[in-house]
Design a protein around this motif. Structure first.
Motif, mmCIF file in Angstrom:
data_model
loop_
_atom_site.group_PDB
_atom_site.id
_atom_site.type_symbol
_atom_site.label_atom_id
_atom_site.label_comp_id
_atom_site.label_asym_id
_atom_site.label_seq_id
_atom_site.Cartn_x
_atom_site.Cartn_y
_atom_site.Cartn_z
ATOM 1 N N THR A 15 0.853 -1.191 0.000
ATOM 2 C CA THR A 15 0.000 0.000 0.000
ATOM 3 C C THR A 15 0.887 1.238 0.000
ATOM 4 O O THR A 15 2.067 1.180 0.350
ATOM 5 C CB THR A 15 -0.928 0.028 1.225
ATOM 6 N N ASN A 16 0.314 2.382 -0.380
ATOM 7 C CA ASN A 16 1.082 3.625 -0.454
ATOM 8 C C ASN A 16 1.295 4.269 0.911
ATOM 9 O O ASN A 16 2.268 4.990 1.110
ATOM 10 C CB ASN A 16 0.398 4.623 -1.394
ATOM 11 N N THR A 17 0.380 4.034 1.835
ATOM 12 C CA THR A 17 0.479 4.658 3.162
ATOM 13 C C THR A 17 0.017 3.662 4.231
ATOM 14 O O THR A 17 -0.716 2.710 3.927
ATOM 15 C CB THR A 17 -0.426 5.900 3.256
ATOM 16 N N PRO A 18 0.410 3.898 5.477
ATOM 17 C CA PRO A 18 -0.123 3.060 6.553
ATOM 18 C C PRO A 18 -1.652 3.126 6.645
ATOM 19 O O PRO A 18 -2.293 2.116 6.948
ATOM 20 C CB PRO A 18 0.540 3.633 7.803
ATOM 21 N N GLU A 19 -2.246 4.282 6.375
ATOM 22 C CA GLU A 19 -3.713 4.396 6.401
ATOM 23 C C GLU A 19 -4.342 3.466 5.371
ATOM 24 O O GLU A 19 -5.325 2.767 5.662
ATOM 25 C CB GLU A 19 -4.157 5.835 6.151
ATOM 26 N N GLU A 20 -3.793 3.431 4.167
ATOM 27 C CA GLU A 20 -4.292 2.497 3.159
ATOM 28 C C GLU A 20 -4.091 1.053 3.624
ATOM 29 O O GLU A 20 -4.933 0.191 3.367
ATOM 30 C CB GLU A 20 -3.575 2.706 1.821
ATOM 31 N N GLY A 21 -2.986 0.802 4.318
ATOM 32 C CA GLY A 21 -2.734 -0.531 4.861
ATOM 33 C C GLY A 21 -3.780 -0.924 5.882
ATOM 34 O O GLY A 21 -4.266 -2.060 5.899
ATOM 35 N N ARG A 22 -4.132 0.014 6.741
ATOM 36 C CA ARG A 22 -5.157 -0.256 7.757
ATOM 37 C C ARG A 22 -6.508 -0.532 7.102
ATOM 38 O O ARG A 22 -7.237 -1.432 7.504
ATOM 39 C CB ARG A 22 -5.242 0.937 8.710
ATOM 40 N N GLN A 23 -6.839 0.251 6.079
ATOM 41 C CA GLN A 23 -8.099 0.028 5.363
ATOM 42 C C GLN A 23 -8.097 -1.339 4.681
ATOM 43 O O GLN A 23 -9.120 -2.036 4.669
ATOM 44 C CB GLN A 23 -8.326 1.148 4.348
ATOM 45 N N LEU A 24 -6.949 -1.730 4.124
ATOM 46 C CA LEU A 24 -6.840 -3.051 3.517
ATOM 47 C C LEU A 24 -7.024 -4.143 4.571
ATOM 48 O O LEU A 24 -7.679 -5.154 4.324
ATOM 49 C CB LEU A 24 -5.481 -3.201 2.821
ATOM 50 N N ALA A 25 -6.478 -3.936 5.756
ATOM 51 C CA ALA A 25 -6.628 -4.910 6.840
ATOM 52 C C ALA A 25 -8.101 -5.103 7.201
ATOM 53 O O ALA A 25 -8.563 -6.233 7.397
ATOM 54 C CB ALA A 25 -5.829 -4.469 8.062
ATOM 55 N N VAL A 26 -8.834 -4.014 7.286
ATOM 56 C CA VAL A 26 -10.270 -4.096 7.590
ATOM 57 C C VAL A 26 -10.994 -4.853 6.478
ATOM 58 O O VAL A 26 -11.812 -5.739 6.742
ATOM 59 C CB VAL A 26 -10.876 -2.688 7.795
ATOM 60 N N LYS A 27 -10.656 -4.524 5.235
ATOM 61 C CA LYS A 27 -11.302 -5.202 4.105
ATOM 62 C C LYS A 27 -11.000 -6.704 4.129
ATOM 63 O O LYS A 27 -11.887 -7.535 3.921
ATOM 64 C CB LYS A 27 -10.843 -4.595 2.779
ATOM 65 N N MET A 28 -9.740 -7.058 4.399
ATOM 66 C CA MET A 28 -9.377 -8.474 4.435
ATOM 67 C C MET A 28 -10.091 -9.197 5.569
ATOM 68 O O MET A 28 -10.525 -10.345 5.405
ATOM 69 C CB MET A 28 -7.860 -8.616 4.545
ATOM 70 N N ALA A 29 -10.235 -8.546 6.711
ATOM 71 C CA ALA A 29 -10.964 -9.154 7.824
ATOM 72 C C ALA A 29 -12.424 -9.395 7.433
ATOM 73 O O ALA A 29 -12.999 -10.445 7.746
ATOM 74 C CB ALA A 29 -10.868 -8.272 9.064
ATOM 75 N N ARG A 30 -13.018 -8.432 6.755
ATOM 76 C CA ARG A 30 -14.408 -8.596 6.313
ATOM 77 C C ARG A 30 -14.541 -9.730 5.296
ATOM 78 O O ARG A 30 -15.522 -10.484 5.310
ATOM 79 C CB ARG A 30 -14.931 -7.283 5.723
#
Length: 79
Positions: A15-30
């Motif tokens: 991801t480009n930023t840690p924020e995008e990484g966190r959003q990806l983590a939420v998406k993967m959990a879902r």
């Protein structure tokens, strides 16, 4: 399962930023919840149960944290 679920969107943890990484983590959990319980009606019926259970909400947070740790490692966020 009739529907194919892609567990890693765009087949990358980068991801480009840690924020995008966190959003990806939420998406993967879902997505893992969706894969585990593919019936949307069942998920909708269960949602009120875990929405009112602090232990279940904490467990959801732990899943997201684990996904984010994996993404952070892949992106060298802790350099």
């Amino acid at each position: 399962m009739s529907e194919s679920i892609t567990l890693i969107p765009n087949n990358s943890l980068l991801t480009n930023t840690p924020e995008e990484g966190r959003q990806l983590a939420v998406k993967m959990a879902r997505l893992i919840i969706k894969m585990t319980q593919p019936d949307a009606e069942v998920r909708d019926r269960l949602r009120p149960t875990y929405a009112e259970d602090a232990s279940m909400l904490i467990a959801i947070g732990q899943v997201v944290a684990t996904e984010f740790a994996t993404i952070a490692k892949a992106n060298d966020y802790w350099k």
